[in-house]
Each structure stands twice: as structure tokens, then as C-alpha cells.
Motif scaffolding. Structure first.
Motif, PDB file in Angstrom:
ATOM      1  N   TYR A   1       0.674  -1.056   0.010  1.00 51.28           N
ATOM      2  CA  TYR A   1      -0.089  -0.028   0.012  1.00 51.28           C
ATOM      3  C   TYR A   1       0.914   1.027   0.008  1.00 51.28           C
ATOM      4  CZ  TYR A   1      -4.370  -2.542   1.145  1.00 51.28           C
ATOM      5  OH  TYR A   1      -5.478  -3.184   0.907  1.00 51.28           O
ATOM      6  N   PHE A   2       0.208   2.379  -0.110  1.00 52.79           N
ATOM      7  CA  PHE A   2       0.926   3.747  -0.182  1.00 52.79           C
ATOM      8  C   PHE A   2       1.870   3.724   1.153  1.00 52.79           C
ATOM      9  CE2 PHE A   2      -2.789   4.718   2.122  1.00 52.79           C
ATOM     10  CZ  PHE A   2      -2.432   5.679   3.202  1.00 52.79           C
TER      11      PHE A   2
ATOM     12  N   SER B   1     -16.707  -0.047  -0.211  1.00 53.29           N
ATOM     13  CA  SER B   1     -17.423  -0.905   1.052  1.00 53.29           C
ATOM     14  C   SER B   1     -17.480  -2.468   0.848  1.00 53.29           C
ATOM     15  CB  SER B   1     -18.753  -0.597   0.871  1.00 53.29           C
ATOM     16  OG  SER B   1     -19.780  -1.251   1.379  1.00 53.29           O
ATOM     17  N   GLU B   2     -17.614  -2.840  -0.463  1.00 52.22           N
ATOM     18  CA  GLU B   2     -17.618  -4.023  -0.973  1.00 52.22           C
ATOM     19  C   GLU B   2     -16.129  -4.754  -0.558  1.00 52.22           C
ATOM     20  OE1 GLU B   2     -18.697  -4.265  -4.808  1.00 52.22           O
ATOM     21  OE2 GLU B   2     -20.897  -3.906  -4.454  1.00 52.22           O
ATOM     22  N   GLU B   3     -15.328  -3.939  -1.037  1.00 49.28           N
ATOM     23  CA  GLU B   3     -13.764  -4.632  -0.849  1.00 49.28           C
ATOM     24  C   GLU B   3     -13.529  -4.703   0.784  1.00 49.28           C
ATOM     25  OE1 GLU B   3     -11.504  -5.297  -3.319  1.00 49.28           O
ATOM     26  OE2 GLU B   3      -9.632  -5.517  -2.135  1.00 49.28           O
TER      27      GLU B   3
ATOM     28  N   LYS C   1      -7.388  -0.102   8.964  1.00 52.02           N
ATOM     29  CA  LYS C   1      -8.803   0.209   8.083  1.00 52.02           C
ATOM     30  C   LYS C   1      -8.478   1.653   7.622  1.00 52.02           C
ATOM     31  CE  LYS C   1     -11.500  -3.072   9.519  1.00 52.02           C
ATOM     32  NZ  LYS C   1     -11.860  -4.018   8.839  1.00 52.02           N
ATOM     33  N   CYS C   2      -7.824   2.744   8.241  1.00 53.19           N
ATOM     34  CA  CYS C   2      -7.557   4.015   7.658  1.00 53.19           C
ATOM     35  C   CYS C   2      -6.773   3.682   6.496  1.00 53.19           C
ATOM     36  CB  CYS C   2      -7.042   4.896   8.602  1.00 53.19           C
ATOM     37  SG  CYS C   2      -8.155   6.085   9.343  1.00 53.19           S
ATOM     38  N   LYS C   3      -5.551   2.946   6.547  1.00 52.22           N
ATOM     39  CA  LYS C   3      -4.553   2.748   5.314  1.00 52.22           C
ATOM     40  C   LYS C   3      -5.413   2.216   4.222  1.00 52.22           C
ATOM     41  CE  LYS C   3      -0.786   1.751   8.250  1.00 52.22           C
ATOM     42  NZ  LYS C   3      -0.082   0.430   9.008  1.00 52.22           N
ATOM     43  N   ALA C   4      -6.534   1.281   4.597  1.00 42.91           N
ATOM     44  CA  ALA C   4      -7.005   0.625   3.382  1.00 42.91           C
ATOM     45  C   ALA C   4      -8.062   1.751   2.806  1.00 42.91           C
ATOM     46  CB  ALA C   4      -7.813  -0.426   4.060  1.00 42.91           C
TER      47      ALA C   4
ATOM     48  N   LEU D   1     -21.707   0.988   3.525  1.00 38.85           N
ATOM     49  CA  LEU D   1     -21.455   2.359   2.878  1.00 38.85           C
ATOM     50  C   LEU D   1     -21.120   3.559   3.756  1.00 38.85           C
ATOM     51  CD1 LEU D   1     -21.687   2.455  -0.254  1.00 38.85           C
ATOM     52  CD2 LEU D   1     -23.543   3.411  -0.249  1.00 38.85           C
ATOM     53  N   GLY D   2     -21.819   3.908   4.603  1.00 35.22           N
ATOM     54  CA  GLY D   2     -21.955   4.957   5.460  1.00 35.22           C
ATOM     55  C   GLY D   2     -20.708   4.864   6.368  1.00 35.22           C
ATOM     56  N   THR D   3     -20.242   3.920   6.584  1.00 32.28           N
ATOM     57  CA  THR D   3     -18.796   3.595   7.633  1.00 32.28           C
ATOM     58  C   THR D   3     -17.756   3.815   6.917  1.00 32.28           C
ATOM     59  OG1 THR D   3     -20.107   1.701   8.593  1.00 32.28           O
ATOM     60  CG2 THR D   3     -17.661   1.994   9.085  1.00 32.28           C
ATOM     61  N   VAL D   4     -17.897   3.537   5.465  1.00 27.76           N
ATOM     62  CA  VAL D   4     -16.677   4.045   4.748  1.00 27.76           C
ATOM     63  C   VAL D   4     -16.481   5.757   4.635  1.00 27.76           C
ATOM     64  CG1 VAL D   4     -15.771   4.189   2.275  1.00 27.76           C
ATOM     65  CG2 VAL D   4     -16.830   1.972   3.061  1.00 27.76           C
ATOM     66  N   LYS D   5     -17.646   6.331   4.451  1.00 28.36           N
ATOM     67  CA  LYS D   5     -17.543   7.703   4.471  1.00 28.36           C
ATOM     68  C   LYS D   5     -17.158   8.476   5.648  1.00 28.36           C
ATOM     69  CE  LYS D   5     -21.115  10.955   2.796  1.00 28.36           C
ATOM     70  NZ  LYS D   5     -22.637  11.250   2.480  1.00 28.36           N
ATOM     71  N   THR D   6     -17.643   7.668   6.811  1.00 28.02           N
ATOM     72  CA  THR D   6     -17.403   8.694   8.065  1.00 28.02           C
ATOM     73  C   THR D   6     -15.836   8.045   8.549  1.00 28.02           C
ATOM     74  OG1 THR D   6     -18.477   6.591   9.222  1.00 28.02           O
ATOM     75  CG2 THR D   6     -19.576   8.757   9.114  1.00 28.02           C
ATOM     76  N   ARG D   7     -15.509   6.760   8.171  1.00 28.92           N
ATOM     77  CA  ARG D   7     -14.164   6.267   8.537  1.00 28.92           C
ATOM     78  C   ARG D   7     -13.166   7.280   7.716  1.00 28.92           C
ATOM     79  NH1 ARG D   7     -12.000   2.244  11.317  1.00 28.92           N
ATOM     80  NH2 ARG D   7     -13.886   1.006  11.345  1.00 28.92           N
ATOM     81  N   ASN D   8     -13.435   7.426   6.662  1.00 28.47           N
ATOM     82  CA  ASN D   8     -12.569   7.987   5.513  1.00 28.47           C
ATOM     83  C   ASN D   8     -12.490   9.681   6.264  1.00 28.47           C
ATOM     84  OD1 ASN D   8     -10.985   8.718   3.284  1.00 28.47           O
ATOM     85  ND2 ASN D   8     -12.850   9.902   2.452  1.00 28.47           N
TER      86      ASN D   8
END
Lengths: 264, 176
Positions: B101-102, B150-152, B131-134, B157-164
Motif C-alpha cells: 500500500y502507499f 464498501s464491498e472490498e 482500516k484507515c490505510k485501506a 457504505l456509510g461507515t466508509v464515508k465516516t471512517r474516511n
């Protein structure tokens, strides 16, 4: 609209990531113009992502090494490089100055040469005059020599008299043309206000006859003077007289005297 | 924003000075993004330059109404890099493409410039949760949509957004 809740939703992070629909992007674009705090939030998100992604890059490539690939280098920013010196112009000026200097020098040379030529011409004329003089002198001398050598001539030496014993003169008398030639080189120059006077004498009784004064004695070169003499002279004398000459000779100023041989 | 708008506008009018400024602002980021995908410095160099050439020639297709300029060029870069990884020549030469990863790349940089940013980022990425890295990897570097991420990551979906949101907030705290 609850700006804070909108920010907290995380939609602006997705906006920067480019994961929203075209409609959502348009909505946010409008909102950013209405709410500066939303714009500020976007700018900070973007700035953080720009820094993070840049940190992954192993190295940078500067613009200049890349712009050649654009194929638009002809429209590149004009460099403010100092103008290259115009060598053609400089060379032209230098040549002009050299030429002008050369012309002045030539002119100067010409004037100088003309002056030299003039001087040479003067010298030439002077020399020509001298040659002419010398020729004249030579002719005169030859003539004189001829006169003296003439078989008819009577040579009369005049000896120094009294106080003037060192003086001497010679008279050459050509009875044929009644001319005498007085060679007076043995006499000093006549003092100021005085002249030499030549006398023809008969002895018994002693009678002097003036043959004339020698006015140009001091300036004459060969000191030989031609004087007419029609007298039956028996002797010749030369006295120093006041300027203009005298009626009769001043005897105490008799420098030279010579008697003619009775048998010529 | 006004300054950037002017700059982008000049860039769209083929002003090379503006182009040079934008290049200076974003070229290293674009290089980082494509490098993270192709994992090859030479190919990344070429790709990054291709991206900017493409941006220059297609400048008139950009509109600020469609999004940020950076986002626009980031999108071009990701697409170009992904296209590259799908090419036959690339697949043959990169059989064993590592899965770094980066974060691994940044942590692996021995000679990161000594700027505060670089030090801050290196510190951040090592402390960042898995999780953040991903999430950041997928959303910013790989260009995954929220749904794909979200699938990966097998999270709502909402968790991806708020975690990001939280992960980027941490990043901002570190580097800004």
C-alpha cells in the motif's frame, strides 16, 4: 442547512477523492460559493491529500525537463536574457574609426610630403642658382685668365708703401683696349666712410690722374676690378680716400705704388 | 480559491506560466499516485508526464462545476495508471507485482526529504490504523467508489464515508 453536520458527513472528502456523481459535484460547487467554511474545509482536505500523495513519489521531475514533450516550446515564456552583443555593429564601428584615423593620417602625410616637396624645390632652385653663379664665376675666371695670359698685357706689381708695407696689388694693363685689371687682394677692406681710389701717374713731372674709386671693393669676391685707362701711364697707385673720392691723392694714404717697366 | 480559479483559467487558455505553476503544485502528487499503482519509477515518470500532457491538451474539458482541478487531474492519473497495469506488456513484465500500500512505500522511503511534511507524513502513516490505510488507499490512490470500497472492505457504505472522514482528519492534524 446544518453546515457542521454536512461537513461531518464526510461528503467533502469524497468530493476531493472524486467519488461523487455529477449532480452531487454541481451541488457542492454551488454550496462552496455560499458557505466559505465549506470551501475552507475542502481546501484543507485537498491540501492534506496533495501532501500525502506527494509523499509516495520517490522523486520529483522538474517542469523544464518535461515541457519539451509538450511540443509547444515555441510559445514558451520569453527569457529576459541580456541581449547578445552585436558584434557586427561593433566591428563596423571599429572599422569606421580605423578608416577615419587612416584618412587623417594619410592627409597629414600628404601635407607633410607637399611641404617637403616645396622645401626640396626651393633647395633645387637655390642649388641651380649656385650652379649658375659658379658657372658665371668660372666663365669670369676663365675670361680673367685669358686676359692675364694675353701677350699684349703689361703686368705691374704694386708694392706696399711706408706704414702699409704689407699691402700689395697688381695691375694688368691691356694697352690694346685701354683697360686695366686691378688685382687688389693684397689690400684690406676699406673702413667705413672710405673707398679705394686708383691713380694713373706720369713721373716727370709727377702727375696723378684718377682712374676712379672702387666702390664695391668690400663685397667683391675675387677683388679683381676692371677699369678703363686711356692715359699714357708710367705708374699706378692706390690710395684710401674719403667716400666719393678725391681730386688728388692723399699721399699719406698711399698704400701701394708700382712703376711700369720702361721696356714693356 | 480565487487565485486557483484564475490560474486554472489561464491554464485553459494555454498559458504555460500557469501550467508550470499547476505542475509545480501537483506533479509530485500525481507521480505518487501513479507510482503507487504501477510500482515502477520509470513507468511512473512516463505516466505522470503523459497525464500532464493529456491535461494540457484536454484543458478545455475541465470545469470547476464538475469538481476540483486536483480531483480532475487525479482522476486522469488513476485511469492512465490502471490502463497501464492492464496492458499486455505491463502484465508480462510485472508478474510479481507486490501488494504494498502507499503506507509501505512511504515507510520504505529511506531518503525522504527532511521537510516537516515528510517527517509528519511518515510518522502518520506508521501510526495509522489498518482500516484507515485501506480506505485512503482505495478511495484516493486506487479510485475506488464508495460502493466498491464498501464491498472490498466489507463494511457498510456509510461507515466508509465516516471512517474516511476521520482518517483524513487525522492526516490534516499531522500535516497542516
Amino acid at each position: 442547512m446544518d453546515i457542521k453536520a454536512y461537513i461531518e458527513s464526510g461528503i467533502l472528502e469524497l468530493y476531493v477523492a472524486g467519488q461523487l456523481s455529477e449532480q452531487e459535484n454541481q451541488d457542492i460547487y454551488d454550496l462552496l460559493h455560499q458557505h466559505p467554511e465549506l470551501l475552507q474545509e475542502v481546501l484543507e482536505i485537498e491540501s492534506a491529500v496533495v501532501k500525502l500523495t506527494a509523499a509516495v513519489s520517490p522523486h520529483a521531475i522538474d517542469f523544464d525537463s518535461f515541457k519539451g514533450k509538450l511540443g509547444l516550446t515555441d510559445t514558451k515564456v520569453v527569457d529576459l536574457k541580456p541581449k547578445k552583443p552585436n558584434w557586427m555593429s561593433y566591428t563596423g564601428w571599429a572599422a569606421s574609426i580605423l578608416l577615419a584615423g587612416g584618412l587623417l593620417w594619410t592627409l597629414n602625410q600628404k601635407t607633410e610630403l607637399e611641404l617637403q616637396l616645396q622645401t626640396a624645390e626651393t633647395d633645387k632652385q637655390y642649388l641651380e642658382t649656385q650652379i649658375e653663379d659658379a658657372r658665371t664665376d668660372l666663365a669670369a675666371t676663365k675670361n680673367l685668365l685669358d686676359v692675364i695670359r694675353d701677350k699684349d698685357i703689361i703686368a705691374v706689381p704694386l708694392g706696399g708703401q711706408g706704414d702699409y708695407a704689407t699691402s700689395f696689388a697688381k695691375v694688368y694693363w691691356n694697352k690694346a683696349d685701354n683697360t686695366i685689371y686691378v688685382d687688389a687682394e693684397g689690400l684690406p677692406n676699406a673702413p667705413q666712410g672710405k673707398v679705394w681710389q686708383v691713380w694713373s701717374l706720369t713721373l716727370n713731372p709727377l702727375t696723378p690722374t684718377s682712374l676712379g674709386t672702387i666702390d664695391d671693393f668690400n663685397t667683391d669676391d675675387n677683388k679683381i676690378f676692371t677699369i678703363a685707362n686711356a692715359n699714357e701711364s708710367q705708374a699706378f697707385g692706390i690710395t684710401l680716400e674719403p667716400e666719393g673720392g678725391s681730386e688728388s691723392p692723399t699721399m699719406d694714404q698711399l698704400y701701394t705704388l708700382g712703376v711700369i717697366d720702361a721696356t714693356p | 480559491m480565487a487565485d486557483l480559479d484564475i490560474l486554472v483559467n489561464q491554464f485553459q487558455n494555454k498559458n504555460q506560466v500557469a501550467f508550470k505553476k499547476l505542475y509545480g503544485m501537483y506533479s509530485k502528487s500525481i507521480h505518487g499516485v501513479v507510482y503507487n499503482i504501477v510500482k515502477d519509477a520509470d513507468i511512473a515518470d512516463e505516466l505522470m508526464q503523459d497525464v500532464f500532457i493529456k491535461a494540457w491538451h484536454k484543458a478545455d474539458t475541465y470545469s470547476s462545476k464538475k469538481g476540483r482541478f486536483f480531483t480532475w487531474i487525479l482522476n486522469i492519473a488513476r485511469n492512465a495508471a490502471i490502463d497501464k497495469t492492464r496492458s499486455k506488456a505491463f502484465k508480462q513484465s510485472k508478474q510479481n507485482l507486490n501488494a504494498d500500500y502507499f503506507v509501505d512505500i512511504i515507510a520504505g522511503h529511506e531518503n525522504l526529504d527532511d521537510s516537516t511534511d515528510a517527517i509528519g507524513i511518515k510518522k502518520f502513516v506508521t501510526q495509522l490504523g489498518e482500516k484507515c490505510k485501506a480506505v485512503i488507499e482505495l478511495l484516493y490512490f486506487k479510485g475506488f467508489t464508495q460502493k466498491e470500497a464498501s464491498e472490498e472492505l466489507q463494511m457498510p457504505l456509510g461507515t466508509v464515508k465516516t471512517r474516511n472522514r476521520n482518517c483524513i482528519q487525522q492526516l490534516r492534524d499531522m500535516v497542516l
